[in-house]
Motif scaffolding. Structure first.
Motif, short mmCIF file in Angstrom:
data_model
loop_
_atom_site.label_atom_id
_atom_site.label_comp_id
_atom_site.label_asym_id
_atom_site.label_seq_id
_atom_site.Cartn_x
_atom_site.Cartn_y
_atom_site.Cartn_z
N THR A 1 -2.67 8.79 -7.59
CA THR A 1 -1.67 7.95 -8.25
C THR A 1 -2.29 6.79 -9.01
OG1 THR A 1 -1.43 6.66 -6.20
CG2 THR A 1 0.12 8.48 -6.54
N ALA A 2 -3.62 6.71 -9.04
CA ALA A 2 -4.34 5.63 -9.72
C ALA A 2 -4.01 4.24 -9.16
CB ALA A 2 -4.06 5.66 -11.23
N LEU A 3 -3.62 4.18 -7.89
CA LEU A 3 -3.30 2.90 -7.24
C LEU A 3 -4.50 2.32 -6.48
CD1 LEU A 3 0.25 3.74 -5.84
CD2 LEU A 3 -0.29 2.27 -7.80
N LEU A 4 -5.59 3.06 -6.38
CA LEU A 4 -6.72 2.61 -5.58
C LEU A 4 -7.28 1.25 -6.00
CD1 LEU A 4 -8.73 3.18 -3.31
CD2 LEU A 4 -10.13 4.44 -4.97
N PRO A 5 -7.36 0.92 -7.31
CA PRO A 5 -7.96 -0.38 -7.68
C PRO A 5 -7.27 -1.59 -7.05
CG PRO A 5 -7.85 1.04 -9.59
CD PRO A 5 -7.08 1.74 -8.51
N GLY A 6 -6.01 -1.45 -6.68
CA GLY A 6 -5.31 -2.59 -6.09
C GLY A 6 -5.34 -2.64 -4.58
N ILE A 7 -6.08 -1.73 -3.96
CA ILE A 7 -6.08 -1.64 -2.50
C ILE A 7 -7.52 -1.54 -1.99
CG2 ILE A 7 -5.37 -0.25 -0.51
CD1 ILE A 7 -2.88 0.52 -2.08
N GLU A 8 -7.87 -2.38 -1.06
CA GLU A 8 -9.20 -2.36 -0.44
C GLU A 8 -9.19 -1.36 0.71
OE1 GLU A 8 -12.28 -5.28 2.02
OE2 GLU A 8 -10.30 -6.00 1.39
N THR B 140 2.17 1.93 9.35
CA THR B 140 1.24 2.67 10.20
C THR B 140 1.51 4.16 10.28
OG1 THR B 140 2.56 2.24 12.19
CG2 THR B 140 0.88 0.61 11.60
N GLU B 141 2.38 4.70 9.46
CA GLU B 141 2.64 6.14 9.46
C GLU B 141 2.38 6.67 8.05
OE1 GLU B 141 3.26 8.01 12.02
OE2 GLU B 141 3.46 6.37 13.46
N THR B 142 1.77 7.84 7.96
CA THR B 142 1.40 8.40 6.67
C THR B 142 2.60 8.55 5.74
OG1 THR B 142 -0.42 9.59 7.72
CG2 THR B 142 0.28 10.37 5.55
N VAL B 143 3.70 9.09 6.24
CA VAL B 143 4.87 9.31 5.37
C VAL B 143 5.46 7.98 4.92
CG1 VAL B 143 7.16 10.34 5.23
CG2 VAL B 143 5.35 11.53 6.46
N LEU B 144 5.48 6.98 5.80
CA LEU B 144 5.98 5.66 5.42
C LEU B 144 5.09 5.06 4.32
CD1 LEU B 144 7.93 3.32 5.92
CD2 LEU B 144 6.41 2.55 7.76
N ILE B 145 3.79 5.26 4.44
CA ILE B 145 2.88 4.75 3.41
C ILE B 145 3.11 5.50 2.10
CG2 ILE B 145 0.46 4.50 2.75
CD1 ILE B 145 -0.17 4.08 5.74
N PHE B 146 3.31 6.81 2.15
CA PHE B 146 3.64 7.55 0.93
C PHE B 146 4.87 6.94 0.26
CE2 PHE B 146 1.74 11.84 2.51
CZ PHE B 146 0.49 11.48 2.04
N ASP B 147 5.90 6.68 1.05
CA ASP B 147 7.13 6.10 0.50
C ASP B 147 6.85 4.76 -0.17
OD1 ASP B 147 9.24 7.90 0.80
OD2 ASP B 147 9.57 7.36 2.88
N LEU C 151 3.98 3.71 -1.46
CA LEU C 151 3.21 3.92 -2.69
C LEU C 151 4.13 4.33 -3.83
CD1 LEU C 151 0.00 5.73 -1.36
CD2 LEU C 151 0.37 3.29 -1.74
N ASP C 152 5.19 5.06 -3.51
CA ASP C 152 6.13 5.48 -4.56
C ASP C 152 6.92 4.31 -5.15
OD1 ASP C 152 5.62 8.17 -4.94
OD2 ASP C 152 7.02 8.83 -3.39
N THR C 153 6.88 3.15 -4.52
CA THR C 153 7.57 1.97 -5.08
C THR C 153 6.65 1.15 -5.99
OG1 THR C 153 6.95 0.41 -3.30
CG2 THR C 153 8.88 1.82 -2.93
N MET C 154 5.40 1.57 -6.14
CA MET C 154 4.40 0.75 -6.80
C MET C 154 4.14 1.13 -8.27
SD MET C 154 1.68 0.22 -3.66
CE MET C 154 0.55 -0.71 -4.68
N GLY C 155 5.00 1.97 -8.82
CA GLY C 155 4.91 2.26 -10.25
C GLY C 155 3.81 3.21 -10.64
N ALA C 156 3.48 4.19 -9.81
CA ALA C 156 2.45 5.16 -10.14
C ALA C 156 2.95 6.12 -11.23
CB ALA C 156 2.06 5.95 -8.90
N PRO C 157 2.04 6.79 -11.94
CA PRO C 157 2.45 7.72 -12.99
C PRO C 157 3.29 8.89 -12.49
CG PRO C 157 0.11 7.18 -13.20
CD PRO C 157 0.57 6.61 -11.89
#
Length: 205
Positions: A22-29, A63-70, A72-78
């Motif tokens: 999703t090209a979101l990695l630059p904003g996350i350590e 702390t749950e993979t699916v919650l984190i997926f959700d 990430l979908d709010t962060m404006g990915a392509p």
């Protein structure tokens, strides 16, 4: 934001792949954390001590993979990891639930194999091997309907992580046997840069 992960965890790997896709990695350590360690850097953020854990700017820990997926979908990915609404969202959630159930069973199987041979439960080993084969056989039979190309979504990312886990950390399961469509799909997704960059270490099992 900060993502705590363990290199051997397929759940954490799925989030790391999602960040790259999703090209979101630059904003996350990304911070590698030790597990089952009372001094782990993870514990102040997640006392359960499990990965993945995504810490938001306000200190909230997801702390749950699916919650984190959700999230990430709010962060404006392509592209989205899960559809936003409607029947396609529930279809994707159903697919995700199936592969998560498969991975949960494989994790139980793997933990059982790490016990001394005399302490292993043959019933547990047989149950989880049968479960994994059953799901893999269903995926093989249905491959024409789900194994399309393009940027992978949440269920496909997690399925790729499951099969990658079996390749490198749960080699007791010969999942490739008799499943040519699943093999071809896996080899395609495993060649993506996001998968190559997050390859888990080899294990003896």
């Amino acid at each position: 934001m900060r993502l705590y992960y363990s290199a051997g965890s397929p759940f954490a790997r799925a989030v790391r792949i999602a960040l790259r896709e999703t090209a979101l990695l630059p904003g996350i350590e990304e911070v590698e954390a030790t597990l089952r360690d009372p001094a782990s850097v993870l514990l102040p953020h997640n006392p359960v001590g499990r990965v993945p854990t995504l810490v938001l700017p306000d200190g909230t820990a997801l702390t749950e993979t699916v919650l984190i997926f959700d999230h990430l979908d709010t962060m404006g990915a392509p592209h989205r990891l899960l559809p936003a609404e409607g029947p396609v969202r529930w279809q994707a959630q159903a697919a995700l639930g199936r592969v998560i159930g498969m991975l949960d069973g494989i994790a139980v199987w793997n933990r059982e194999l790490r016990r001394p041979p005399e302490e292993r439960s043959p019933a547990v080993l047989a149950l989880e091997a049968t479960r994994a084969d059953r799901v893999a056989d269903a995926l093989e039979a249905e491959a024409d309907s789900w194994a399309f190309a393009g940027a992978p979504d949440a269920p496909r990312i997690l399925l790729g992580c499951i099969l990658g886990y079996a390749e490198r950390r749960h080699r007791a399961w010969p999942w490739r046997e008799g499943r040519p469509k699943l093999v071809a799909w896996y080899e395609g997704i495993a060649a993506r840069p996001s998968f190559a960059a997050t390859l888990p270490p080899l294990s003896g099992i």
